[in-house]
Design a protein around this motif. Structure first.
Motif, PDB file in Angstrom:
ATOM      1  N   GLU A  65       0.832  -0.991  -0.053  1.00 13.99           N
ATOM      2  CA  GLU A  65      -0.014  -0.032   0.031  1.00 13.99           C
ATOM      3  C   GLU A  65       0.778   1.248  -0.036  1.00 13.99           C
ATOM      4  OE1 GLU A  65      -2.232   3.247   0.719  1.00 13.99           O
ATOM      5  OE2 GLU A  65      -0.718   2.649   2.382  1.00 13.99           O
ATOM      6  N   LEU A  66       1.969   1.189   0.850  1.00 14.06           N
ATOM      7  CA  LEU A  66       2.867   2.381   1.005  1.00 14.06           C
ATOM      8  C   LEU A  66       3.471   2.706  -0.693  1.00 14.06           C
ATOM      9  CD1 LEU A  66       4.793   1.874   4.297  1.00 14.06           C
ATOM     10  CD2 LEU A  66       3.006   3.444   3.816  1.00 14.06           C
ATOM     11  N   ASP A  67       3.726   1.725  -1.318  1.00 16.75           N
ATOM     12  CA  ASP A  67       4.336   1.635  -2.566  1.00 16.75           C
ATOM     13  C   ASP A  67       3.642   2.401  -3.675  1.00 16.75           C
ATOM     14  OD1 ASP A  67       6.795   0.493  -1.816  1.00 16.75           O
ATOM     15  OD2 ASP A  67       6.210  -1.483  -2.680  1.00 16.75           O
ATOM     16  N   THR A  68       2.119   2.380  -3.227  1.00 15.47           N
ATOM     17  CA  THR A  68       1.548   3.031  -4.331  1.00 15.47           C
ATOM     18  C   THR A  68       1.483   4.531  -4.111  1.00 15.47           C
ATOM     19  OG1 THR A  68      -0.624   3.120  -3.034  1.00 15.47           O
ATOM     20  CG2 THR A  68      -0.398   0.983  -4.054  1.00 15.47           C
ATOM     21  N   ARG A  69       1.989   5.184  -2.999  1.00 13.85           N
ATOM     22  CA  ARG A  69       2.012   6.537  -2.694  1.00 13.85           C
ATOM     23  C   ARG A  69       3.383   7.037  -2.323  1.00 13.85           C
ATOM     24  NH1 ARG A  69       0.372   7.552   2.638  1.00 13.85           N
ATOM     25  NH2 ARG A  69      -0.284   5.524   3.658  1.00 13.85           N
ATOM     26  N   ARG A  70       4.418   6.503  -2.572  1.00 13.64           N
ATOM     27  CA  ARG A  70       5.490   7.133  -1.991  1.00 13.64           C
ATOM     28  C   ARG A  70       6.032   8.335  -2.838  1.00 13.64           C
ATOM     29  NH1 ARG A  70       7.980   3.393   1.368  1.00 13.64           N
ATOM     30  NH2 ARG A  70       7.590   1.420   1.322  1.00 13.64           N
TER      31      ARG A  70
END
Length: 222
Positions: A65-70
Motif C-alpha cells: 500500500e505504501l508503494d502506491t503513494r511514495r
C-alpha cells in the motif's frame, strides 16, 4: 487499495500501574475478509508501531500500500565508519514516505534507531560513491548534498527539485569530497547558536520536511 479502518479495540492496560500497552488485542467479532489481513495478528493482537489504519495487516500488505503513494525523493547516507545515525534516518524517511533510502559504503548498519521501520522502507546498498552516482544519474535524479561547504547554498531558499536524492555524510567527517564533487548542489541549514553543525539525523529530518513543504504543500521558498 483503500485502507479500511478496523473496529476499535481498547488498548490493554496494566491493572497494577495503569500503563497502556502498545497496539490492540485480538480482533473482536466477525473476522474481516481480504488478503491484507494477517491471521496471526487477528488472533493474537497487533502490538506493532504502525498507524491504526494498518492494524492487523500483514507486513507485505502494508509495504504494497505504501508503494502506491511514495514520494519522489530519495535519501542517501554515507556509512564509512558504521554511523549510528542511519537507523534514525531510516525511521524519518519512513515517516515522510521517501521512495528509497540508500546506504553508501559499509553494508552493515545499526538498525536499533530505525525502530523496525526498515521493514516498511526500501533500503538499497551501494558499495562506492561511484556506484551510487551512476545509479542516481541513470534514474534521472538530481544529487543534492546537505553539509557545510564554502559553496553551500541555503536550504531555506533553495528550490528543491521534485526528483532528487538528498545525501548526508556521517557524523563528524560529513560528506565526502567525492559526493561533494558529484552533487548538483550542496545545501546548508541555517543555524543561530554556537555550534558549527547539527546532528546528521536531525539535518536529514529538516531536509526531508523542506521537500514535503515544497512538493506536498506547495509552499514556495520565495
Amino acid at each position: 487499495m483503500s485502507i479500511p479502518v478496523p473496529a476499535p479495540v481498547p488498548d490493554a492496560a496494566d491493572p497494577e500501574d495503569n500503563r497502556h500497552e502498545v497496539g490492540v488485542g485480538p480482533w473482536e467479532g466477525e473476522l474481516p475478509e481480504g488478503e491484507q489481513w494477517d491471521p496471526e495478528l487477528l488472533a493474537g493482537g497487533d502490538r506493532r508501531n504502525v498507524l491504526d489504519a494498518y492494524r492487523y495487516w500483514s507486513m507485505d500488505a502494508i509495504v504494497a500500500e505504501l508503494d502506491t503513494r511514495r514520494h519522489d525523493f530519495h535519501i542517501a547516507i554515507e556509512n564509512w565508519q558504521h554511523d549510528m545515525n542511519i537507523g534514525t534516518v531510516v525511521r524519518t524517511a519512513n515517516a515522510f514516505l521517501a521512495k528509497e533510502v540508500h546506504i553508501i559504503g559499509r553494508r552493515r548498519w545499526n538498525r536499533r534507531g530505525a525502530m523496525v521501520t526498515d521493514r516498511y522502507q526500501h533500503v538499497r546498498h551501494h558499495p562506492t560513491v561511484a556506484d551510487f552516482t551512476a545509479w542516481a544519474r541513470g534514474e534521472g535524479l538530481a544529487i543534492i548534498g546537505v553539509d557545510i561547504f564554502p559553496d553551500s547554498e541555503k536550504l531555506e531558499t533553495y528550490e528543491l527539485p521534485r526528483h532528487c536524492v538528498l545525501v548526508f555524510g556521517q557524523e563528524g567527517p560529513g560528506l565526502s569530497e567525492e559526493v561533494h564533487a558529484a552533487a548538483e548542489a550542496t545545501l546548508s541549514i541555517e543555524q543561530f547558536g554556537s555550534t558549527r553543525s547539527i546532528n546528521a539525523a536531525a539535518a536529514a529530518g529538516i531536509a526531508m520536511h523542506a521537500w514535503i513543504r515544497r512538493h506536498v504543500f506547495d509552499q514556495s521558498v520565495g
